[in-house]
Design an enzyme around this catalytic site. Structure first.
Site, PDB file in Angstrom:
ATOM      1  N   GLU A  39       0.756  -1.306   0.087  1.00  0.00           N
ATOM      2  CA  GLU A  39       0.413  -0.274   0.349  1.00  0.00           C
ATOM      3  C   GLU A  39       1.192   1.179   0.048  1.00  0.00           C
ATOM      4  O   GLU A  39       1.493   0.793   1.163  1.00  0.00           O
ATOM      5  CB  GLU A  39      -0.703  -0.119   0.989  1.00  0.00           C
ATOM      6  CG  GLU A  39      -1.908   1.200   1.251  1.00  0.00           C
ATOM      7  CD  GLU A  39      -2.763   1.315   2.262  1.00  0.00           C
ATOM      8  OE1 GLU A  39      -3.160   0.722   3.693  1.00  0.00           O
ATOM      9  OE2 GLU A  39      -3.524   2.215   2.764  1.00  0.00           O
ATOM     10  N   ARG A 274       5.855 -13.341   9.499  1.00  0.00           N
ATOM     11  CA  ARG A 274       6.455 -11.500   9.181  1.00  0.00           C
ATOM     12  C   ARG A 274       7.750 -11.528   9.550  1.00  0.00           C
ATOM     13  O   ARG A 274       8.123 -12.168  10.722  1.00  0.00           O
ATOM     14  CB  ARG A 274       5.057 -10.735  10.306  1.00  0.00           C
ATOM     15  CG  ARG A 274       4.155 -10.015   9.389  1.00  0.00           C
ATOM     16  CD  ARG A 274       3.945  -9.395  10.757  1.00  0.00           C
ATOM     17  NE  ARG A 274       4.291  -8.032  10.644  1.00  0.00           N
ATOM     18  CZ  ARG A 274       3.771  -6.954   9.689  1.00  0.00           C
ATOM     19  NH1 ARG A 274       2.841  -7.349   8.784  1.00  0.00           N
ATOM     20  NH2 ARG A 274       4.170  -5.785   9.300  1.00  0.00           N
ATOM     21  N   LYS A 284       4.507   0.856   9.339  1.00  0.00           N
ATOM     22  CA  LYS A 284       4.575   1.968   9.133  1.00  0.00           C
ATOM     23  C   LYS A 284       4.060   3.096   9.143  1.00  0.00           C
ATOM     24  O   LYS A 284       4.958   3.759   9.435  1.00  0.00           O
ATOM     25  CB  LYS A 284       4.087   2.237   7.742  1.00  0.00           C
ATOM     26  CG  LYS A 284       4.891   0.636   6.033  1.00  0.00           C
ATOM     27  CD  LYS A 284       4.003   1.318   5.082  1.00  0.00           C
ATOM     28  CE  LYS A 284       3.661   0.373   4.757  1.00  0.00           C
ATOM     29  NZ  LYS A 284       2.430  -0.465   3.678  1.00  0.00           N
TER      30      LYS A 284
END
Ligand code: ATP
Ligand code: MG
Length: 567
Positions: A39, A274, A284
């Site tokens: 994104e 992850r 982020k």
């Protein structure tokens, strides 16, 4: 210290086993198409680097292709600045989304019209409805892990009524939050994701690519699987938190396949762990906070685990590749120690980085019996294991710089460096004997005085008849180049700075950046921006990409020579 072999890597990569099995059964007729779907709402970090290596790496190894797809469905948080930075980062890491002359670069926003059409199709087939409850009402009706949800009073609207409302949502007749479109699945499902998830919401917001064309935006769970199917993705790799969303991924694609929109086999979602890296933050949102609140200087601050931060710190694409190979890909969540990343950089740079001398805490050394304007040429190998790379040349002069801690007036036991009366070798130069020191009014040592032995020059006959225990670094005060050196360390002083929802700012390491005025030998002073070098004894450094220029160098310490953390 180097750990795994390639075999270990392959063995630990369960995704390869799935692809191999698909190849055996002919499921995809040999196709392997993956995608990396960021994104564009921030800069990529080391966790994304893992995902990039998994997705692009598998496509490369199996002769397939990996798409770069911007998952840009949240207009408020996204921007072209982020899009550009992501393109740069993936390219810098050495990957390409091109195959056979086609650029597989996509934007979910390019599918808005198609997504809208598919949503209408779901409505027509009784699989979606417009809900007009408030967000609070919907939340309250969702149930919990132990209680089923309650159906919305709007759940039984007719397809015609839903189509009309959905068209009016798109046309801008309603305010944000007045209605949503929901999938009609099962309000009693034990998987909360299946309790009629929202697939569209109203947002009167400007989108960085579609401008004001839309005021309804599709949700991730709907967009993602449809984008995968539209792009003929075979293996859709994502992180473990999406495991509970997989039934929903499959549900949407099954409904659209039933409606004749997609052919089977449908893309398969596969989850992996992850990357969680100690002494770092890989969210982020928190990285944005560190930058915006000024805890670091910029997105490419060498203390940050952003890809541009790592780059500026001195990391190479091959060091990051090595790191990703070593950590492998698995289904088990675990923390990876920062030292694994640092060691990958050392192992990558050690065989290639030229050597040089830098004096980081300079103290003047005066060689009393050396002529005022004398210049004695000296040299050292560019790389100790690569004689073919030749020698670096520098000169010995009457005034030199040495490290302040290489001299003491009162040597502790076992101190072999410089103190009055002691002899040491100046590396690649001469043996000297210390005869005293000059002090300022406060008693601080401002210069050290010595005599040299003219027949002791390194590499000349008889030089090794001098037996000394200390060997210290130096540069010529006349020829050395003044440099700014930024000594970086870990940004956080604790291994899991944000564990358990803690305030990670409390764990910031105040000593993560220290700037010193240093002197470096001429070969290092001439390095181009982004060149890497090992300063003997101090570690690996990079000429800063922004601030360094030949003759006016600025160096960042990428990593020390040894792991000294917590010891
Ligand atoms: P953040 O929570 O930091 O915003 P994200 O997962 O929302 O990260 P995306 O832009 O959606 O960020 O991520 C793009 C891809 O990178 C996704 O497939 C995501 O799963 C993967 N990814 C993100 N963070 C990590 C990580 N720490 N380790 C491995 N993959 C990651
Ligand atoms: Mg995400």
């Amino acid at each position: 210290m180097s750990t795994p072999t390639n075999d270990a890597v392959v063995a630990s990569n369960f995704i390869r086993n799935i692809i191999d099995e698909d190849a055996r059964t002919g499921k995809w007729q040999g196709r392997v198409e993956t995608r990396f779907p960021p994104e564009p709402n921030g800069y990529l970090h080391v966790g994304h680097a893992k995902s990039i290596h998994v997705n692009f790496g598998l496509a490369r190894d199996y002769g397939g292709v990996c798409h770069l797809r911007f998952d840009d469905t949240n207009p408020e948080k996204e921007s072209t600045e982020y899009v550009d930075s992501i393109i740069d980062a993936v390219q810098w890491l050495g990957f390409s989304w091109e195959k056979d002359g086609n650029a597989h670069l996509y934007y979910a926003s390019d599918y808005f019209e198609k997504l809208y059409g598919f949503a209408c199709l779901l409505i027509e087939r009784g699989h979606a409805y417009v809900d007009s409850q408030s967000a609070d009402e919907m939340r309250a009706a969702r149930g919990s892990l132990t209680e089923p949800g309650k159906p919305s009073p709007f759940r039984d609207r007719t397809p015609a009524e839903n189509l009309d409302l959905f068209a009016r949502m798109r046309a801008g007749e309603f305010a944000d939050g007045e209605h949503v479109l929901r999938a009609k699945i099962d309000m009693a499902s034990p998987n909360i994701n299946m309790r009629d998830p929202v697939i569209y919401r109203i947002r009167h917001a400007h989108h960085h690519r579609t401008g004001d064309a839309w005021c309804v935006y599709p949700m991730y769970d709907f967009t993602h699987c449809v984008s995968d199917a539209l792009e003929n993705i075979t293996h859709s790799l994502c992180t473990l938190e999406f495991e509970d969303h997989r039934p929903l991924y499959d549900w949407f694609l099954d409904r659209l396949a039933e409606a004749g929109q997609f052919a089977r086999p449908l893309p398969q979602q596969i989850e992996f762990a992850r990357l969680k890296l100690t002494y770092a933050i890989t969210s982020k949102r928190k990285l944005i906070q560190l930058v915006q609140e000024g805890h670091v200087d910029a997105w490419d601050d060498p203390r940050l685990p952003t890809i541009i931060g790592l780059r500026r710190r001195g990391y190479t694409p091959s060091a990051i590749q090595l790191f990703c190979d070593r950590i492998g890909v698995s289904k088990a969540d675990s923390w990876i120690d920062m030292s694994t990343l640092e060691q990958a950089l050392r192992d990558d740079l050690d065989p290639v980085a030229p050597r040089a001398i830098a004096v980081l805490d300079p103290l003047k050394l005066i060689v009393e019996n050396f002529p005022e304007d004398g210049r004695e040429p000296c040299s050292a190998p560019v790389h100790p294991h690569h004689p073919e790379r030749g020698q670096r040349d520098f000169v010995f002069t009457r005034e030199l710089w040495i490290e302040r801690d290489d001299f003491t007036e009162t040597p502790p036991k076992g101190y072999f460096r410089l103190f009055p009366g002691n002899k040491v070798r100046l590396r690649y130069g001469f043996v000297i004997e210390c005869i005293g020191a000059d002090k300022d009014a406060d008693g601080n040592v401002v210069a050290v005085r010595c005599r040299y032995f003219p027949d002791s020059k390194s590499g000349t006959e008889g030089a090794n008849t001098y037996k000394v225990k200390g060997n210290i670094h130096w540069v010529s005060a006349t020829d050395a180049v003044a440099a700014e050196v930024r000594l970086y360390d870990r940004l956080f002083a604790e291994p899991q700075p944000d564990a358990g929802g803690r305030d990670f700012l409390q764990a910031l390491n105040p000593n993560a950046k220290r700037t010193v005025r240093a002197f470096v030998e001429p070969s290092a002073g001439a390095l181009a921006a982004e060149a890497r070098v090992q300063f003997e004894r101090h570690g690996y450094f990079v000429a800063d990409r922004r601030d360094s220029a030949p003759g006016r160098p600025v160096f960042n310490r990428a990593v020390s020579l040894k792991d000294s953390w917590g010891k």
